[in-house]
Design a protein around this motif. Structure first.
Motif, PDB file in Angstrom:
ATOM      1  N   MET A   1       0.882  -1.137   0.068  1.00  0.00           N
ATOM      2  CA  MET A   1       0.084   0.022   0.007  1.00  0.00           C
ATOM      3  C   MET A   1       0.872   1.321   0.044  1.00  0.00           C
ATOM      4  O   MET A   1       0.494   2.228  -0.475  1.00  0.00           O
ATOM      5  N   GLY A   2       1.834   1.222   0.765  1.00  0.00           N
ATOM      6  CA  GLY A   2       3.086   2.499   0.704  1.00  0.00           C
ATOM      7  C   GLY A   2       3.414   2.637  -0.639  1.00  0.00           C
ATOM      8  O   GLY A   2       3.742   3.561  -1.008  1.00  0.00           O
ATOM      9  N   LEU A   3       3.819   1.592  -1.187  1.00  0.00           N
ATOM     10  CA  LEU A   3       4.500   1.720  -2.614  1.00  0.00           C
ATOM     11  C   LEU A   3       3.417   2.362  -3.559  1.00  0.00           C
ATOM     12  O   LEU A   3       4.015   3.170  -4.529  1.00  0.00           O
TER      13      LEU A   3
ATOM     14  N   MET B   1      -4.266   5.791 -13.075  1.00  0.00           N
ATOM     15  CA  MET B   1      -4.500   6.151 -11.835  1.00  0.00           C
ATOM     16  C   MET B   1      -5.700   5.576 -11.084  1.00  0.00           C
ATOM     17  O   MET B   1      -5.712   5.380  -9.775  1.00  0.00           O
ATOM     18  N   GLY B   2      -6.537   5.378 -11.866  1.00  0.00           N
ATOM     19  CA  GLY B   2      -7.640   4.771 -11.174  1.00  0.00           C
ATOM     20  C   GLY B   2      -7.525   3.367 -10.930  1.00  0.00           C
ATOM     21  O   GLY B   2      -7.920   2.673  -9.912  1.00  0.00           O
ATOM     22  N   LEU B   3      -6.575   2.529 -11.756  1.00  0.00           N
ATOM     23  CA  LEU B   3      -6.264   1.264 -11.545  1.00  0.00           C
ATOM     24  C   LEU B   3      -5.501   1.146 -10.367  1.00  0.00           C
ATOM     25  O   LEU B   3      -5.577   0.159  -9.647  1.00  0.00           O
ATOM     26  N   VAL B   4      -4.517   1.925 -10.342  1.00  0.00           N
ATOM     27  CA  VAL B   4      -3.522   2.058  -9.260  1.00  0.00           C
ATOM     28  C   VAL B   4      -4.333   2.386  -7.918  1.00  0.00           C
ATOM     29  O   VAL B   4      -4.116   1.679  -6.710  1.00  0.00           O
ATOM     30  N   LEU B   5      -5.227   3.211  -7.606  1.00  0.00           N
ATOM     31  CA  LEU B   5      -5.771   3.792  -6.434  1.00  0.00           C
ATOM     32  C   LEU B   5      -6.934   2.419  -6.269  1.00  0.00           C
ATOM     33  O   LEU B   5      -7.017   2.203  -5.060  1.00  0.00           O
ATOM     34  N   GLY B   6      -7.527   1.928  -7.271  1.00  0.00           N
ATOM     35  CA  GLY B   6      -8.245   0.687  -6.833  1.00  0.00           C
ATOM     36  C   GLY B   6      -7.735  -0.529  -6.294  1.00  0.00           C
ATOM     37  O   GLY B   6      -7.999  -1.165  -5.485  1.00  0.00           O
ATOM     38  N   SER B   7      -6.365  -0.679  -6.637  1.00  0.00           N
ATOM     39  CA  SER B   7      -5.487  -1.673  -6.149  1.00  0.00           C
ATOM     40  C   SER B   7      -5.174  -1.570  -4.367  1.00  0.00           C
ATOM     41  O   SER B   7      -4.786  -2.565  -4.058  1.00  0.00           O
ATOM     42  N   LEU B   8      -5.306  -0.430  -4.148  1.00  0.00           N
ATOM     43  CA  LEU B   8      -5.299  -0.207  -2.752  1.00  0.00           C
ATOM     44  C   LEU B   8      -6.363  -1.025  -1.975  1.00  0.00           C
ATOM     45  O   LEU B   8      -6.017  -1.647  -0.798  1.00  0.00           O
ATOM     46  N   TYR B   9      -7.493  -1.039  -2.709  1.00  0.00           N
ATOM     47  CA  TYR B   9      -8.717  -2.094  -1.879  1.00  0.00           C
ATOM     48  C   TYR B   9      -8.134  -3.522  -2.078  1.00  0.00           C
ATOM     49  O   TYR B   9      -8.557  -4.310  -1.152  1.00  0.00           O
ATOM     50  N   ALA B  10      -7.306  -3.620  -3.258  1.00  0.00           N
ATOM     51  CA  ALA B  10      -6.999  -5.134  -3.529  1.00  0.00           C
ATOM     52  C   ALA B  10      -6.118  -5.652  -2.559  1.00  0.00           C
ATOM     53  O   ALA B  10      -6.198  -6.723  -2.089  1.00  0.00           O
ATOM     54  N   VAL B  11      -5.061  -4.858  -2.057  1.00  0.00           N
ATOM     55  CA  VAL B  11      -4.113  -5.252  -1.005  1.00  0.00           C
ATOM     56  C   VAL B  11      -4.452  -4.811   0.412  1.00  0.00           C
ATOM     57  O   VAL B  11      -3.621  -4.957   1.371  1.00  0.00           O
TER      58      VAL B  11
ATOM     59  N   ILE C   1       4.981   3.425   5.663  1.00  0.00           N
ATOM     60  CA  ILE C   1       5.792   4.561   5.468  1.00  0.00           C
ATOM     61  C   ILE C   1       7.081   4.057   4.662  1.00  0.00           C
ATOM     62  O   ILE C   1       7.515   4.915   3.871  1.00  0.00           O
ATOM     63  N   ILE C   2       7.498   3.178   5.004  1.00  0.00           N
ATOM     64  CA  ILE C   2       8.910   2.467   4.305  1.00  0.00           C
ATOM     65  C   ILE C   2       8.689   2.701   2.790  1.00  0.00           C
ATOM     66  O   ILE C   2       9.347   2.870   2.037  1.00  0.00           O
ATOM     67  N   GLY C   3       7.621   1.850   2.451  1.00  0.00           N
ATOM     68  CA  GLY C   3       7.143   1.758   1.190  1.00  0.00           C
ATOM     69  C   GLY C   3       6.802   2.833   0.433  1.00  0.00           C
ATOM     70  O   GLY C   3       7.325   3.097  -0.712  1.00  0.00           O
ATOM     71  N   GLY C   4       6.266   3.878   0.982  1.00  0.00           N
ATOM     72  CA  GLY C   4       5.735   4.934   0.429  1.00  0.00           C
ATOM     73  C   GLY C   4       7.033   5.981   0.375  1.00  0.00           C
ATOM     74  O   GLY C   4       6.900   6.589  -0.679  1.00  0.00           O
ATOM     75  N   ALA C   5       8.074   5.940   1.212  1.00  0.00           N
ATOM     76  CA  ALA C   5       9.220   6.456   1.131  1.00  0.00           C
ATOM     77  C   ALA C   5       9.983   6.191  -0.177  1.00  0.00           C
ATOM     78  O   ALA C   5      10.663   6.934  -0.801  1.00  0.00           O
ATOM     79  N   ILE C   6      10.164   4.877  -0.296  1.00  0.00           N
ATOM     80  CA  ILE C   6      10.742   4.319  -1.292  1.00  0.00           C
ATOM     81  C   ILE C   6      10.003   4.710  -2.674  1.00  0.00           C
ATOM     82  O   ILE C   6      10.960   4.982  -3.538  1.00  0.00           O
ATOM     83  N   ALA C   7       9.051   4.641  -2.823  1.00  0.00           N
ATOM     84  CA  ALA C   7       8.130   5.038  -3.939  1.00  0.00           C
ATOM     85  C   ALA C   7       8.560   6.550  -4.351  1.00  0.00           C
ATOM     86  O   ALA C   7       8.554   6.871  -5.586  1.00  0.00           O
ATOM     87  N   VAL C   8       8.202   7.413  -3.364  1.00  0.00           N
ATOM     88  CA  VAL C   8       8.413   8.945  -3.658  1.00  0.00           C
ATOM     89  C   VAL C   8       9.958   9.126  -3.998  1.00  0.00           C
ATOM     90  O   VAL C   8      10.033   9.766  -4.755  1.00  0.00           O
ATOM     91  N   LEU C   9      10.902   8.378  -3.086  1.00  0.00           N
ATOM     92  CA  LEU C   9      12.337   8.475  -3.697  1.00  0.00           C
ATOM     93  C   LEU C   9      12.546   8.123  -5.195  1.00  0.00           C
ATOM     94  O   LEU C   9      13.237   8.961  -5.983  1.00  0.00           O
ATOM     95  N   VAL C  10      11.968   7.072  -5.450  1.00  0.00           N
ATOM     96  CA  VAL C  10      12.261   6.618  -6.872  1.00  0.00           C
ATOM     97  C   VAL C  10      11.501   7.499  -7.852  1.00  0.00           C
ATOM     98  O   VAL C  10      12.035   7.905  -8.957  1.00  0.00           O
ATOM     99  N   GLY C  11      10.209   8.023  -7.568  1.00  0.00           N
ATOM    100  CA  GLY C  11       9.683   8.817  -8.403  1.00  0.00           C
ATOM    101  C   GLY C  11      10.235  10.290  -8.897  1.00  0.00           C
ATOM    102  O   GLY C  11      10.329  10.640  -9.662  1.00  0.00           O
ATOM    103  N   LYS C  12      11.012  10.599  -7.440  1.00  0.00           N
ATOM    104  CA  LYS C  12      11.677  12.030  -7.610  1.00  0.00           C
ATOM    105  C   LYS C  12      12.655  11.946  -8.623  1.00  0.00           C
ATOM    106  O   LYS C  12      13.223  12.861  -9.350  1.00  0.00           O
ATOM    107  N   ASN C  13      13.267  10.758  -8.649  1.00  0.00           N
ATOM    108  CA  ASN C  13      14.565  10.746  -9.471  1.00  0.00           C
ATOM    109  C   ASN C  13      14.229   9.928 -10.888  1.00  0.00           C
ATOM    110  O   ASN C  13      15.154   9.375 -11.689  1.00  0.00           O
TER     111      ASN C  13
END
Length: 385
Positions: A110-112, A338-348, A367-379
């Motif tokens: 979910m964080g990712l 965006m819809g598919l990705v947000l919908g997958s929050l319900y899936a997991v 939080i760890i997963g979210g931080a990893i995804a944000v860091l990757v996204g920024k780069n």
């Protein structure tokens, strides 16, 4: 001065090589996560590609355009190595995590997903595009699709086999019933919790530990569709636990099964590269998931050959379709993503979510997963479609 310039050049080359090595290592890691995600029903490999900012690049390569392959040859080699390792080698790790730490593992995913939203938004608005009401035409059906598929996935599923034990004064019998559409081969295996001495009718015995025994199918112990096989255990046997999840089997190949696998895996492979849609869950819906996973575990090439052909056809066709849509309707495509990705929050979303220590650990994982995804996204560089 010449020596100084040479030293600076060498230092620059070393730094460049280090960056390249790190990039290749990260691409392997991205591939591993993609591969692992694709063997877990409900988790989308396409979503993981979006999370790590490699979705466009992978889709471009999968269209088999020579210019795209030449441009991304190093990336696809290392990503492909990671994907193969993820499917064949790391699947058991993530399965163990889901079995033992389901809340934390799901919340990490979910964080990712949450952390990838800024990157998706940047792709939507690249080149000065603006979000308009027409984006809802793609966004709403996409999120409804994932939520609907997840709801169906959570409904009770009929097992393609049944296992039961009957205890008698003279011993114990174990009956395996094949409710599937095809004949099971005789290379099945089943673990039971018991010490067993002696021979069993219809199978061989492999001792794996003091308290666990593996029953192994022998010649003549094939299980035709709609029928069952009964194993007669020695008189002094008293099975107190059947490890039903450990039952592994493969089907006997025939023309109908070949065509079913080819078409089913083709559809699942198309789904595999669509963010938010789980290719393995599509295989569950089509009734071929256990067949394919069993063939991977046992290296049954009679099953793996049509599976590989279906994967190739589905991925290439799906990539070409998505690539064409990206070029003409990039804003709508990213609205759907965006819809598919947000919908997958319900899936997991974890079933065991509550006010407890496990959920607290889950928030840390989120939080760890979210931080990893944000860091990757920024780069991650966003290219205008």
């Amino acid at each position: 001065e010449i020596g100084y310039n040479t030293a600076m050049e060498e230092e620059k080359n070393i730094l460049t090589e280090g960056v390249n090595m790190l990039t290749h290592l990260l691409n392997i890691v991205y591939g591993i996560v993609f591969g692992v995600a694709n063997v877990i029903p409900g988790v989308s490999g396409g979503t993981m590609m979006v999370v790590f900012g490699v979705y466009d690049k992978v889709v471009d390569v999968l269209t088999l355009k020579l210019s795209a392959i030449k441009k991304n040859i190093k990336f696809i080699i290392f990503f492909g190595i990671g994907a193969a390792v993820g499917v064949l080698g790391f699947s058991f790790v993530i399965t163990w995590l889901f079995d033992n730490f389901p809340v934390a593992t799901n919340m990490f995913f979910m964080g990712l997903i949450i952390g990838s939203i800024p990157l998706i938004y940047r792709n939507m608005t690249a080149g000065g595009k603006k979000i308009t009401p027409k984006c809802l035409i793609a966004f709403i059906p996409a999120i409804a699709l994932v939520v609907g598929m997840t709801f169906v996935n959570k409904l009770p599923q009929n097992d393609v086999f049944e296992i039961s034990a009957v205890h008698k004064n003279t011993g114990c019998t174990v009956t395996i019933t094949n409710n599937g559409s095809y004949d099971m081969k005789s290379d099945w295996q089943l673990k039971v919790a018991e010490k067993i001495d002696g021979e069993l009718t219809g199978c061989a015995v492999k001792k794996s530990s003091a308290d666990m025994t593996t029953l192994v199918g022998t010649e003549g112990s094939e299980i035709p569709k709609g029928q069952s096989i009964t194993l007669t255990l020695p008189a002094d046997t008293d099975i107190f636990s059947i490890v039903q999840d450990s039952f592994t089997y493969t089907y006997k190949m025939n023309p109908v099964l070949f065509i079913t696998l080819l078409l089913g895996v083709t559809v699942a492979a198309i789904a595999m590269i669509i963010p938010g849609v789980s290719g393995s869950f599509v295989m569950v819906l089509l009734g071929i998931y256990t067949t394919v996973i069993g063939a991977i575990k046992s290296l049954d090439f009679m099953i793996l050959i049509p599976t590989a052909i279906g994967v190739f056809i589905g991925i290439v066709f799906g990539a070409k379709l998505i690539s064409a849509l990206m070029k003409r309707y990039s804003l709508l495509v990213y609205s759907a993503i965006m819809g598919l990705v947000l919908g997958s929050l319900y899936a997991v979303f974890p079933d065991g979510f509550g006010f407890n220590l496990e959920t607290l650990a889950g928030f840390v994982a989120l939080i760890i997963g979210g931080a990893i995804a944000v860091l990757v996204g920024k780069n991650t560089k966003v290219e205008e479609q």
